[in-house]
Enzyme design. Structure first.
Site, PDB file in Angstrom:
ATOM      1  N   ASP A  12       1.047  -1.134  -0.076  1.00 30.80           N
ATOM      2  CA  ASP A  12      -0.059   0.107  -0.099  1.00 30.80           C
ATOM      3  C   ASP A  12       0.872   1.267   0.058  1.00 30.80           C
ATOM      4  O   ASP A  12       2.044   1.295   0.214  1.00 30.80           O
ATOM      5  CB  ASP A  12      -0.912  -0.094   1.215  1.00 30.80           C
ATOM      6  CG  ASP A  12      -1.654   1.275   1.435  1.00 30.80           C
ATOM      7  OD1 ASP A  12      -2.163   1.719   0.226  1.00 30.80           O
ATOM      8  OD2 ASP A  12      -1.856   1.518   2.452  1.00 30.80           O
ATOM      9  N   SER A  13       0.152   2.375  -0.351  1.00 25.55           N
ATOM     10  CA  SER A  13       1.080   3.461   0.023  1.00 25.55           C
ATOM     11  C   SER A  13       1.542   4.040   1.487  1.00 25.55           C
ATOM     12  O   SER A  13       2.232   4.732   1.545  1.00 25.55           O
ATOM     13  CB  SER A  13       0.167   4.684  -0.439  1.00 25.55           C
ATOM     14  OG  SER A  13      -0.853   4.882   0.261  1.00 25.55           O
ATOM     15  N   CYS A  75      -4.330  -1.075  -2.228  1.00 27.37           N
ATOM     16  CA  CYS A  75      -4.162   0.139  -2.308  1.00 27.37           C
ATOM     17  C   CYS A  75      -5.240   0.440  -3.306  1.00 27.37           C
ATOM     18  O   CYS A  75      -5.053  -0.120  -4.506  1.00 27.37           O
ATOM     19  CB  CYS A  75      -3.002   0.816  -2.471  1.00 27.37           C
ATOM     20  SG  CYS A  75      -3.017   2.510  -2.947  1.00 27.37           S
ATOM     21  N   GLU A 154      -4.273  10.323   8.898  1.00 23.75           N
ATOM     22  CA  GLU A 154      -2.907  10.478   8.958  1.00 23.75           C
ATOM     23  C   GLU A 154      -2.667  11.425  10.507  1.00 23.75           C
ATOM     24  O   GLU A 154      -1.906  11.019  11.467  1.00 23.75           O
ATOM     25  CB  GLU A 154      -2.304  11.179   7.974  1.00 23.75           C
ATOM     26  CG  GLU A 154      -2.025  10.303   6.740  1.00 23.75           C
ATOM     27  CD  GLU A 154      -1.309   9.029   7.070  1.00 23.75           C
ATOM     28  OE1 GLU A 154      -0.187   9.206   7.563  1.00 23.75           O
ATOM     29  OE2 GLU A 154      -1.743   7.901   6.661  1.00 23.75           O
ATOM     30  N   CYS A 186     -10.796   3.281  -0.555  1.00 20.28           N
ATOM     31  CA  CYS A 186      -9.448   3.937  -0.047  1.00 20.28           C
ATOM     32  C   CYS A 186      -9.114   3.044   1.271  1.00 20.28           C
ATOM     33  O   CYS A 186     -10.096   2.895   2.175  1.00 20.28           O
ATOM     34  CB  CYS A 186      -9.684   5.395   0.162  1.00 20.28           C
ATOM     35  SG  CYS A 186      -8.182   5.905   0.922  1.00 20.28           S
ATOM     36  N   HIS A 188      -7.554   4.049   3.821  1.00 26.27           N
ATOM     37  CA  HIS A 188      -7.753   4.752   5.036  1.00 26.27           C
ATOM     38  C   HIS A 188      -9.128   5.002   5.577  1.00 26.27           C
ATOM     39  O   HIS A 188      -9.476   5.237   6.545  1.00 26.27           O
ATOM     40  CB  HIS A 188      -7.224   6.302   4.778  1.00 26.27           C
ATOM     41  CG  HIS A 188      -5.799   6.502   4.753  1.00 26.27           C
ATOM     42  ND1 HIS A 188      -5.003   5.750   3.976  1.00 26.27           N
ATOM     43  CD2 HIS A 188      -4.976   7.020   5.562  1.00 26.27           C
ATOM     44  CE1 HIS A 188      -3.750   6.117   4.052  1.00 26.27           C
ATOM     45  NE2 HIS A 188      -3.583   6.673   5.064  1.00 26.27           N
TER      46      HIS A 188
END
Ligand code: DGL
Length: 268
Positions: A12-13, A75, A154, A186, A188
């Site tokens: 993933d990123s 991702c 984040e 996504c 996140h």
């Protein structure tokens, strides 16, 4: 080493793909995993297709050093932009999160009105819209990019007033469109599930593709006779990141509900 006993690569990123790791560990507990989080180059969701494809290729080459038997692109942005190129260029099974997510959304909806949330790049790529329409052309799809969701997560704004305010702004239009299912496109976004659920209300079901991705991987390994036969100590995963590992280790331990023993920083 027998092919069946080689590890599975997941990338993933950043940290979001750990939700997929968790599900793969649940569905395929005997497998060894190698995870790479491209924390130095996150976010992917604001970058061009060309850049994301280049990053994804570099990560696949890195994972191949571990002689992985399969790769999961955990991702949504990388799956949207680079899955087809990776599958063409590399000779091993590679699965993404878009197809499993689309299938799960179609299984969930009753009215056929589906909302898709994603990074700007994922939404602009049209990947979910195409995949859902391919599987069921009669579905009505409404997509919404949510560029502030990744920085919110984040920075740890998972349930506070700022998170609610941002969610209201992005989700109000979807509410007016009477969707009954919303796909969290996504990695996140599942961390904002509570807020998204509160804003959209009881009548809307949220779909997260991580479980279905793990099931999809399992079916693929079974079909190609790649499932581990010996069985390894469960929950074995090596972690690599491209930037400072401490934050990843701390947040990752919370996500995986256990200590992440070692996270190594590498440059690709
Ligand atoms: N992991 C990305 C995704 O699932 C989101 C974070 C980013 O923009 O890098 O689309």
């Amino acid at each position: 080493m027998q092919t069946t006993e080689r590890p599975i690569g997941i990338f993933d990123s950043g940290i979001g793909g750990l939700s997929v790791v968790k599900e793969v560990q649940r569905v395929l507990p005997a497998e060894r995993l190698v995870y790479f989080g491209d924390t130095a180059r996150l976010p992917y969701g604001t970058k061009s297709k060309e850049t994301v494809v280049r990053f994804s290729r570099e990560i696949v080459r890195f994972l191949l050093q571990f002689r992985v038997k399969a790769i999961v692109v955990a991702c949504h942005t990388a799956s949207s932009f680079s899955l087809a190129a990776l599958q063409r260029e590399f000779d091993l099974p590679i699965v993404g999160v878009v197809h499993p997510g689309a299938e799960e959304a179609l299984r969930t909806t009753r009215t056929g009105r589906i909302g898709i949330l994603g990074t700007r790049s994922t939404i602009q790529s049209g990947s979910y819209q195409r995949e859902i329409k391919r599987l069921n052309p009669r579905t009505k799809i409404f997509s919404q990019s949510c560029p502030l969701f990744v920085p919110l997560v984040e920075e740890g704004h998972l349930m506070d007033a700022i998170a609610y305010q941002v969610a209201e702004k992005y989700l109000r239009p979807l509410k007016r469109l009477h969707v009954d299912t919303v796909l969290l496109g996504c990695t996140h976004y599942p961390l904002l599930k509570r807020v998204i659920h509160d804003v959209l209300g009881e009548g809307v079901r949220l779909v997260d593709s991580s479980h279905e991705t793990a099931e999809h991987l399992k079916r693929l390994l079974e079909k190609d006779r790649l499932v581990s036969l010996n069985g390894h100590p469960s929950r074995r995963c090596q972690f690599y990141v491209s930037d400072e590992p401490n934050r990843f280790s701390k947040v990752g331990s919370v996500l995986l509900r256990g200590r992440i023993h070692s996270v190594k920083k590498v440059s690709l």
